[in-house]
Scaffold this active site. Structure first.
Site, short mmCIF file in Angstrom:
data_model
loop_
_atom_site.label_atom_id
_atom_site.label_comp_id
_atom_site.label_asym_id
_atom_site.label_seq_id
_atom_site.Cartn_x
_atom_site.Cartn_y
_atom_site.Cartn_z
N GLU A 243 0.89 -1.17 0.00
CA GLU A 243 0.00 0.00 0.00
C GLU A 243 0.92 1.22 0.00
OE1 GLU A 243 -3.10 -0.29 -0.38
OE2 GLU A 243 -3.64 -2.26 0.38
N CYS A 277 -2.06 9.67 2.26
CA CYS A 277 -1.78 9.01 0.98
C CYS A 277 -2.90 9.31 -0.01
CB CYS A 277 -1.63 7.51 1.18
SG CYS A 277 -3.00 6.76 2.06
P1 NAD Z 1 8.44 4.99 4.49
O1 NAD Z 1 8.43 4.19 3.25
O2 NAD Z 1 9.57 5.91 4.74
O3 NAD Z 1 8.38 4.05 5.79
C1 NAD Z 1 7.33 3.16 6.01
C2 NAD Z 1 7.77 2.09 6.98
O4 NAD Z 1 8.77 1.30 6.35
C3 NAD Z 1 8.37 2.59 8.28
O5 NAD Z 1 7.90 1.80 9.34
C4 NAD Z 1 9.86 2.38 8.07
O6 NAD Z 1 10.59 2.18 9.26
C5 NAD Z 1 9.86 1.12 7.24
N1 NAD Z 1 11.07 0.89 6.44
C6 NAD Z 1 11.97 1.79 5.99
N2 NAD Z 1 12.93 1.17 5.26
C7 NAD Z 1 12.62 -0.15 5.25
C8 NAD Z 1 13.21 -1.28 4.65
N3 NAD Z 1 14.33 -1.20 3.93
N4 NAD Z 1 12.62 -2.47 4.83
C9 NAD Z 1 11.47 -2.58 5.54
N5 NAD Z 1 10.87 -1.53 6.13
C10 NAD Z 1 11.43 -0.33 5.99
O7 NAD Z 1 7.04 5.76 4.52
P2 NAD Z 1 6.53 6.84 5.59
O8 NAD Z 1 7.26 8.11 5.39
O9 NAD Z 1 6.49 6.24 6.94
O10 NAD Z 1 5.01 7.00 5.12
C11 NAD Z 1 4.62 7.89 4.12
C12 NAD Z 1 4.32 7.15 2.84
O11 NAD Z 1 3.33 6.14 3.10
C13 NAD Z 1 3.70 8.04 1.79
O12 NAD Z 1 4.23 7.72 0.53
C14 NAD Z 1 2.22 7.70 1.88
O13 NAD Z 1 1.50 7.99 0.71
C15 NAD Z 1 2.29 6.25 2.15
N6 NAD Z 1 1.04 5.77 2.72
C16 NAD Z 1 0.28 4.92 1.97
C17 NAD Z 1 -0.94 4.48 2.48
C18 NAD Z 1 -1.80 3.53 1.69
O14 NAD Z 1 -2.67 2.93 2.29
N7 NAD Z 1 -1.59 3.35 0.40
C19 NAD Z 1 -1.36 4.88 3.76
C20 NAD Z 1 -0.56 5.74 4.49
C21 NAD Z 1 0.65 6.16 3.96
#
Ligand code: NAD
Length: 501
Positions: A243, A277
Site C-alpha cells: 500500500e 496518501c
Molecule cells: P516509508 O516508506 O519511509 O516508511 C514506512 C515504513 O517502512 C516505516 O515503518 C519504516 O521504518 C519502514 N522501512 C523503511 N525502510 C525499510 C526497509 N528497507 N525495509 C522494511 N521496512 C522499511 O514511509 P513513511 O514516510 O512512513 O510514510 C509515508 C508514505 O506512506 C507516503 O508515501 C504515503 O503515501 C504512504 N502511505 C500509503 C498508504 C496507503 O494505504 N496506500 C497509507 C498511508 C501512507
C-alpha cells in the site's frame, strides 16, 4: 509525560520518539534487530495456531472486545496520536472512529466471507463434489507509516487477525508509542497468547521482518521503500501486499455542485496538513465552472490555520525531511510559471506549512507528478471531463480519486485509473469497511479491508471429494480404448458450437 516501552531490552540501543511540534520526548523504545524480530515471529507461531483454533466465533468475540476497548479508551489514544504525530485531535479521532468501524465489520463478516462453501461441479467430474475454504496464512508481518499511525496499520491488522492470523507489527519509528498502545490494548482482551506483537526500530527492523520468514508481509509506506521490501521478501518468496503513495486527482465537471466540490477539495487536500496518501493533490476543473470553483477554494483555504494546539485546523509536518520536498516542489512550480492565490514561496515555516493554492501549474511540474504530502492544492483548468480524465490518468500513481459531477459521474469514475474513487465526496471509500482498499501502479497492489482484504490474508484451499466411482475414467491408465473418442465427441457437442452473435 513520556511513555517508556514496557519491554525494554536488557541491553542494547534505544531510540526516542518525539513530538514534531515541541520536540518533547513521547517515549523511548528498543531498536530491535534480526534476532529479536525472529524471536517475535517464533513466539507468533503457536499464537497463530491457537488463534486459528478459536474459530470464527471465538475470534469475533475477541475482536469485538478489542473494538470496545479502543472505543472506550479513545481519548487516551487521541491524546497520544496528537503528541506523537502532531495532528489535531479531531484528525486523530477520525482515525480511531474508522478503526473501530473496520474492526466491527471484519469481526462480524469474516465467517460469512471465509467459511467453507460448496463450489459448482462440471459434467466431466459430475461424480465429485467441490468446495473451497479460506485458511489462515499463519503469521503476517505488518510494516506501517507514521501519517495515520492508528487507522492505516489497523486496517491491515484487522483484516489479517479476522482471517485467523497472528501479526507481528513494526510501526514507523516516528510513531512507535501508538503502535505499542494498539498491541497492549489487544493483549488486554487477548491475554492468553501473543497474537498481536510489536517490534520497534527503523528501516533495519522492517528489513529484518521481511527476512524473518513470515507467511505474508503487508507494507504501507512510500514506493521507494516498497521496492526494497519486495526485493527483501523475494529472498524467501514471502508474498507481499504493498500500500504505497498517491497523487490523487479530483475532477470537477460542468454540472457539479461547485460549493461542495470546493469545500471538499480544501479539506481533502489540506486535512492532516496534506500528509495523507489519499490527499487530493491535483484538481482538474472544467472551464465553465473554473472561476467560481477557484474563488471559493481561495476563500476557504485562506482560513485554514496550522498550529500545535489540539484544535488547530492542521498540525506540523511530522517528518522533518518532508519540509524540503514541499519547498522544492513549490519552487519548481513557481519557476515554471505557477501563480499562488493563497500562500506563496515562504509558506514553509518549519515545522509548519501554510496552506497554498496554485493555478497555472504546467503538467510537467513536480507538484503535479509527485506526491507532495503538504497542504498544497494545484488547480488546473481543462476543456472538458475527457481532458480531465486523460490528465488525471497521466500519473504513475493510482491510489484514489474524486469526481464531482452529476450526469457523467459514473462514466468518469469508471474511467479513472485508480483503486478507489468517490463521487461527490472525498476519501469516503477509506471509511467504508465493506470495500477493498488499495491502488494500482506506483500506489501498490493487493487489498486490505472488506471481503477482498480478508481473502488477501487467507489461503484459498480447493477440495474435491469423489461421491461415487464411475466404471471408467479418462483420468486413469485403466480406461478402455473407446472412452477418449466418445468423450471427445461429447465435448465437441457440448462446447464446439459457434457462439450466437
Ligand atoms: P516509508 O516508506 O519511509 O516508511 C514506512 C515504513 O517502512 C516505516 O515503518 C519504516 O521504518 C519502514 N522501512 C523503511 N525502510 C525499510 C526497509 N528497507 N525495509 C522494511 N521496512 C522499511 O514511509 P513513511 O514516510 O512512513 O510514510 C509515508 C508514505 O506512506 C507516503 O508515501 C504515503 O503515501 C504512504 N502511505 C500509503 C498508504 C496507503 O494505504 N496506500 C497509507 C498511508 C501512507
Amino acid at each position: 509525560m513520556a511513555v517508556t516501552s514496557d519491554r525494554p531490552p536488557a541491553t542494547g540501543p534505544t531510540f526516542d520518539s518525539t513530538s514534531p511540534a515541541s520536540g518533547e520526548v513521547v517515549g523511548t523504545f528498543p531498536v530491535q534487530g534480526p534476532e529479536q524480530v525472529a524471536e517475535a515471529v517464533a513466539r507468533a507461531r503457536p499464537a497463530a495456531a491457537w488463534w486459528a483454533g478459536l474459530g470464527f466465533d471465538g475470534r469475533r468475540r475477541r475482536l469485538l472486545a478489542y473494538k470496545a476497548l479502543l472505543a472506550r479508551r479513545c481519548d487516551e489514544l487521541v491524546d497520544l496520536v496528537h503528541r506523537e504525530n502532531g495532528k489535531p485531535a479531531v484528525d486523530a479521532f477520525v482515525e480511531v472512529l474508522l478503526t473501530v468501524e473496520h474492526l466491527h465489520w471484519a469481526a462480524r463478516n469474516a465467517a460469512k466471507v471465509l467459511r467453507p462453501r460448496r463450489a459448482a461441479t462440471t459434467l466431466v467430474l459430475a461424480n465429485h463434489a467441490a468446495s473451497v475454504e479460506y485458511q489462515p496464512l499463519g503469521v503476517v508481518g505488518v510494516i506501517g507509516p507514521w501519517n495515520y499511525p492508528v487507522y492505516t496499520p489497523s486496517g491491515t491488522i484487522t483484516s489479517a487477525l479476522a482471517a485467523g492470523n497472528a501479526v507481528v507489527f513494526k510501526p514507523s519509528e516516528l510513531t512507535p508509542a501508538v503502535g505499542r498502545f494498539l498491541a497492549d490494548a489487544f493483549a488486554e482482551v487477548v491475554p492468553e497468547q501473543p497474537v498481536l506483537q510489536v517490534v520497534t526500530g527503523d528501516g533495519a527492523t522492517g528489513n529484518a521482518l521481511c527476512l524473518a520468514g513470515v507467511d505474508k508481509l503487508a507494507f504501507t509506506g512510500s514506493p521507494a521503500t516498497g521496492r526494497k521490501v519486495m526485493a527483501a521478501c523475494a529472498e524467501r518468496l514471502t508474498p507481499v501486499v504493498l500500500e504505497l503513495g498517491g497523487n490523487d486527482a479530483m475532477i470537477v465537471d460542468e454540472d457539479a455542485d461547485v460549493d461542495a466540490a470546493a469545500e471538499q477539495a480544501v479539506w481533502g487536500g489540506m486535512a492532516n496538513a496534506g500528509q495523507t496518501c489519499l490527499a487530493i493533490e491535483r484538481v482538474y476543473v472544467v472551464q465553465g465552472v473554473y472561476d467560481r470553483f477557484v474563488d471559493r477554494v481561495v476563500e476557504l483555504a485562506a482560513k485554514v490555520r496550522p498550529g500545535a494546539a489540539t484544535d488547530a485546523d492542521i498540525g506540523p509536518i511530522t517528518l522533518p525531511g518532508q519540509l524540503e520536498v514541499i519547498r522544492r516542489q513549490l519552487a519548481d512550480a513557481f519557476q515554471r510559471g505557477a501563480r499562488a492565490l493563497v500562500g506563496g514561496p515562504d509558506a514553509v515555516r518549519p515545522p509548519y506549512v501554510d496552506p497554498v493554492v496554485l493555478v497555472d501549474v504546467p503538467s510537467d511540474a513536480l507538484l503535479l507528478r509527485q506526491e507532495t504530502f503538504g497542504p498544497v492544492l494545484p488547480i488546473v483548468r481543462v476543456r472538458d471531463a475527457d481532458e480531465a480524465v486523460r490528465r488525471a490518468n497521466a500519473s504513475a500513481y493510482g491510489l484514489g480519486a474524486a469526481v464531482f459531477a452529476r450526469r457523467h459521474a459514473g462514466r468518469i469514475a469508471r474511467s479513472l485509473r485508480s483503486g478507489m474513487v468517490s463521487v461527490n465526496s472525498v476519501l469516503t471509500f477509506a471509511g467504508m469497511p465493506s470495500l477493498p482498499f488499495g491502488g494500482v501502479g506506483e500506489s501498490g497492489f493487493g487489498r486490505v479491508h472488506g471481503p477482498d482484504g480478508l481473502r488477501e490474508f487467507s489461503r484459498a484451499k480447493a477440495i474435491t471429494r469423489q461421491r461415487f466411482p464411475l466404471p471408467f475414467s479418462v483420468l486413469s491408465f485403466d480406461r478402455p480404448a473407446r472412452l477418449v473418442p466418445a468423450v471427445e465427441r461429447a465435448m465437441k457437442l457440448r462446447h464446439g458450437r459457434r457462439p450466437r452473435r
